[in-house]
Design an enzyme around this catalytic site. Structure first.
Site, short mmCIF file in Angstrom:
data_model
loop_
_atom_site.label_atom_id
_atom_site.label_comp_id
_atom_site.label_asym_id
_atom_site.label_seq_id
_atom_site.Cartn_x
_atom_site.Cartn_y
_atom_site.Cartn_z
N HIS A 23 18.04 40.49 16.37
CA HIS A 23 16.85 39.66 16.54
C HIS A 23 15.90 40.28 17.56
CE1 HIS A 23 18.60 36.27 14.23
NE2 HIS A 23 19.70 36.92 14.54
N ASP A 120 11.37 33.03 16.14
CA ASP A 120 12.52 33.50 15.36
C ASP A 120 13.02 32.39 14.44
OD1 ASP A 120 14.93 35.85 15.82
OD2 ASP A 120 15.53 33.98 14.83
N THR A 143 14.37 37.36 10.28
CA THR A 143 15.00 38.61 10.73
C THR A 143 15.93 39.24 9.69
OG1 THR A 143 16.61 37.18 11.79
CG2 THR A 143 14.88 38.08 13.19
N GLN A 342 21.15 54.13 17.70
CA GLN A 342 21.29 54.26 16.23
C GLN A 342 20.05 54.86 15.56
OE1 GLN A 342 23.55 51.48 13.91
NE2 GLN A 342 21.74 50.92 12.74
N ASN A 361 18.73 45.08 10.16
CA ASN A 361 18.08 46.15 10.92
C ASN A 361 18.68 47.50 10.56
OD1 ASN A 361 16.14 44.93 13.08
ND2 ASN A 361 17.92 43.58 12.95
N SER A 362 19.98 47.52 10.39
CA SER A 362 20.64 48.79 10.04
C SER A 362 20.15 49.29 8.68
CB SER A 362 22.16 48.61 10.02
OG SER A 362 22.60 48.33 11.33
N GLY A 380 27.96 36.68 7.23
CA GLY A 380 26.56 36.26 7.38
C GLY A 380 25.73 36.59 6.15
N ASP A 381 24.56 37.17 6.40
CA ASP A 381 23.62 37.49 5.32
C ASP A 381 23.94 38.83 4.64
OD1 ASP A 381 23.19 38.89 7.67
OD2 ASP A 381 21.01 38.89 7.52
N1 UDP Z 1 19.49 32.44 9.53
C1 UDP Z 1 18.59 31.48 9.18
N2 UDP Z 1 18.60 30.28 9.83
C2 UDP Z 1 19.46 30.03 10.84
C3 UDP Z 1 20.38 31.01 11.20
C4 UDP Z 1 20.38 32.21 10.53
O1 UDP Z 1 17.80 31.68 8.28
O2 UDP Z 1 19.44 28.91 11.40
C5 UDP Z 1 19.47 33.71 8.81
C6 UDP Z 1 18.82 34.79 9.66
O3 UDP Z 1 17.95 35.54 8.88
C7 UDP Z 1 20.00 35.63 10.09
C8 UDP Z 1 20.97 35.45 8.94
O4 UDP Z 1 20.78 34.10 8.53
O5 UDP Z 1 19.59 36.97 10.27
C9 UDP Z 1 22.42 35.73 9.24
O6 UDP Z 1 22.86 34.98 10.32
P1 UDP Z 1 23.89 35.65 11.32
O7 UDP Z 1 24.48 34.59 12.19
O8 UDP Z 1 24.81 36.52 10.56
O9 UDP Z 1 22.86 36.41 12.23
P2 UDP Z 1 22.50 37.88 12.68
O10 UDP Z 1 23.62 38.83 12.37
O11 UDP Z 1 21.22 38.18 11.99
O12 UDP Z 1 22.27 37.72 14.15
N1 UDP Z 2 22.39 49.26 17.32
C1 UDP Z 2 22.29 50.40 18.07
N2 UDP Z 2 23.44 50.97 18.53
C2 UDP Z 2 24.67 50.48 18.30
C3 UDP Z 2 24.78 49.31 17.51
C4 UDP Z 2 23.61 48.74 17.03
O1 UDP Z 2 21.20 50.92 18.31
O2 UDP Z 2 25.65 51.08 18.75
C5 UDP Z 2 21.15 48.59 16.85
C6 UDP Z 2 20.83 48.97 15.43
O3 UDP Z 2 20.02 50.12 15.40
C7 UDP Z 2 20.11 47.73 14.93
C8 UDP Z 2 20.72 46.60 15.71
O4 UDP Z 2 21.32 47.19 16.86
O5 UDP Z 2 18.73 47.79 15.22
C9 UDP Z 2 21.80 45.88 14.91
O6 UDP Z 2 21.19 44.98 14.07
P1 UDP Z 2 21.73 44.68 12.61
O7 UDP Z 2 20.78 43.69 12.02
O8 UDP Z 2 21.93 45.92 11.85
O9 UDP Z 2 23.16 44.07 12.84
P2 UDP Z 2 23.79 42.92 13.77
O10 UDP Z 2 24.15 43.58 15.05
O11 UDP Z 2 22.75 41.83 13.93
O12 UDP Z 2 24.98 42.49 12.99
#
Ligand code: UDP
Ligand code: UDP
Length: 464
Positions: A23, A120, A143, A342, A361-362, A380-381
């Protein structure tokens, strides 16, 4: 300065992110992108949940002085109602409960009147009605994928016709069916904090002036069209595909040995393995993954994570990996416990493939640098995100591999074969490179996402 520029300088967009690196990274990139066009303030909540977030905020404060940071200290809250909640979801709840105070604080501290809020998605329901009462236009930064946005937008309607306890496949009329197996498991429990937030945030989507998504037209054409045609929800607000939001120019951080190692590897030969910031893997699965990378015969850079929260991820590699593993693979692989940059890794010419959980993001970072992917969604998503990964041609998806809540270990043999298959697939690599070109074009002046940004700024100017 011409009158047009004067008007331009009056625009003031206030960004309110939630928690989690996924986020924060999205919001930081949005802040820097918008700052070329208007004044930007970002509200940050300190202390952050993870060390990664705290470092990121500190680095960003110093690297981007043009962005104003409003630091909001979270008041202590009794969270005993949710003893098992994920720490990030808990923080979303705390920010939500502080919405009136945060908005008061923003309005009091702003020297330039606020033209628009961008909030957000995870905290939208608590902010949007209050911000609208102030008469200020409100936007949501979503996000995840446009595909996920379709699901989030339709899910409240689905819940109104059923109870989430008997959740099944969710058929979104005129769009697609999201199979039960791809739906975050937590949504089965209507009393769960995440589920409550998720449904409320989905309902508020219809009330905003626009929704930003970090995606681009050619990558998710079908989902974007279904949303804007009103198939998913009639009267849906404008969806502004603004991606890929570009990674920032930040001071070096994390494991630096990675880059001296990558510099010595042949072009496109390395598989980069990282499952984001919130996905801890069991020790047994870590060992199978290690075996898989070893038997794939490929070079690899592997970031190991066993706990969801970085400050709790304290075991060292010697305790986690099989004895002798590091010695066996040292000619071909490097294993890191901790943070790597990353975006710089994916940009490196030695990296030719990415084994990822398909956090959004990845995925979007892999798209920017044209790196082919093997998606192993874990919760999650992520399964919903894996659909555009495959559909666009950016990567493959190991559909039968384990998913959050399943008591299943994917064998090293299976992982090794799939990794090898991805790295041998030259057509996939070429397609990924092409997607990289399209991604960068979309965000550059004249591109579709750039145009979305220009139209947003124009809309704000028209309102001032
Ligand atoms: N999300 C949403 N509403 C919420 C919580 C999550 O739409 O109240 C969506 C949001 O796009 C988020 C995704 O569900 O990126 C997956 O949620 P997760 O907890 O896996 O979050 P993230 O890994 O993105 O932090
Ligand atoms: N990331 C990074 N280094 C790490 C792990 C993650 O830079 O060792 C960054 C990655 O580039 C991305 C974000 O953290 O921008 C992870 O977001 P993503 O939505 O992919 O996954 P989440 O962590 O929410 O499950």
């Amino acid at each position: 300065m011409g009158s047009q520029e004067n008007k331009h300088s009056e625009l003031h967009v206030v960004l309110i992110p939630s928690a989690g690196m996924g986020h924060l990274n999205t919001f930081s990139r949005l802040a820097v992108t918008l700052a070329d066009h208007c004044k930007v303030t970002m509200v940050s909540n300190i202390p952050a949940v993870s060390s990664a977030e705290s470092h990121h905020l500190a680095d960003m404060f110093s690297a981007y002085p043009q962005i104003e940071f409003l630091q909001f200290e979270m008041p202590p809250y009794d969270t005993s109602d949710y003893p098992d909640a994920d720490p990030f979801v808990l923080r979303w709840e705390m920010i939500s409960r502080s919405a009136p105070d945060i908005l008061n604080y923003v309005m009091k501290s702003s020297s330039v009147p606020v033209t628009a809020f961008v909030v957000d998605i995870t905290i939208a329901a608590s902010f949007i009605p209050l911000a609208k009462n102030l008469g200020i236009p409100c936007y949501i930064m979503f996000t995840s994928t446009a595909a996920m946005l379709s699901f989030v937008a339709y899910f409240p309607t689905y819940c109104d016709s059923k109870t989430t306890e008997d959740l099944g496949d969710v058929e979104i009329p005129g769009y697609r069916t999201v199979p039960l197996a791809s739906i975050p498991g937590v949504l089965h429990d209507p009393k769960n904090l995440f589920t409550k937030q998720f449904v409320q945030n989905g309902r508020v989507l219809l009330k905003v002036d626009g929704i930003f998504v970090n995606t681009f037209e050619s990558f998710e054409e079908d989902s974007l069209a279904a949303l804007s045609d009103g198939h998913v929800q009639p009267g849906f607000p404008p969806v502004i595909a603004i991606g890929p939001l570009m990674p920032l120019n930040m001071p070096a951080s994390g494991a630096s040995e990675v880059f001296s190692w990558l510099d010595k590897q042949p072009d496109n030969s390395v598989v980069y393995v990282n499952f984001g910031n919130r996905t801890g893997m069991s020790r047994e699965q870590v060992r199978e993954l290690g075996l898989g990378l070893e038997t794939s015969g490929c070079r690899f850079l592997w970031v190991v994570k066993t706990k969801a929260l970085d400050s709790q991820d304290v075991e060292d590699l010697g305790e986690i990996l099989e004895k002798g593993y590091l010695e066996r693979v040292k000619d071909r692989g490097i294993v890191i416990k901790g943070w790597v940059e990353q975006d710089k890794v994916l940009r490196h010419k030695a990296v030719g493939g990415f084994l990822s959980h398909s956090g959004w993001n990845s995925v979007i970072e892999a798209a920017i640098y044209g790196v082919r992917m093997l998606a192993w969604p874990m919760g999650g998503d992520q399964r919903i995100n894996a659909v555009p990964v495959v559909k666009s041609g950016l990567g493959m998806w190991a559909k039968s591999w384990s998913w959050q809540g399943e008591d299943k270990i994917v064998s090293g043999k299976e992982i090794g074969e799939k990794v090898k298959e991805m790295m041998a697939d030259e057509a996939l690599s070429a397609k990924a490179r092409l997607i990289g070109e399209q991604a960068r074009q979309a965000a550059a002046p004249g591109g579709t996402s750039y145009q979305g940004l220009v139209e947003f700024i124009q809309e704000l100017k028209d309102r001032v």
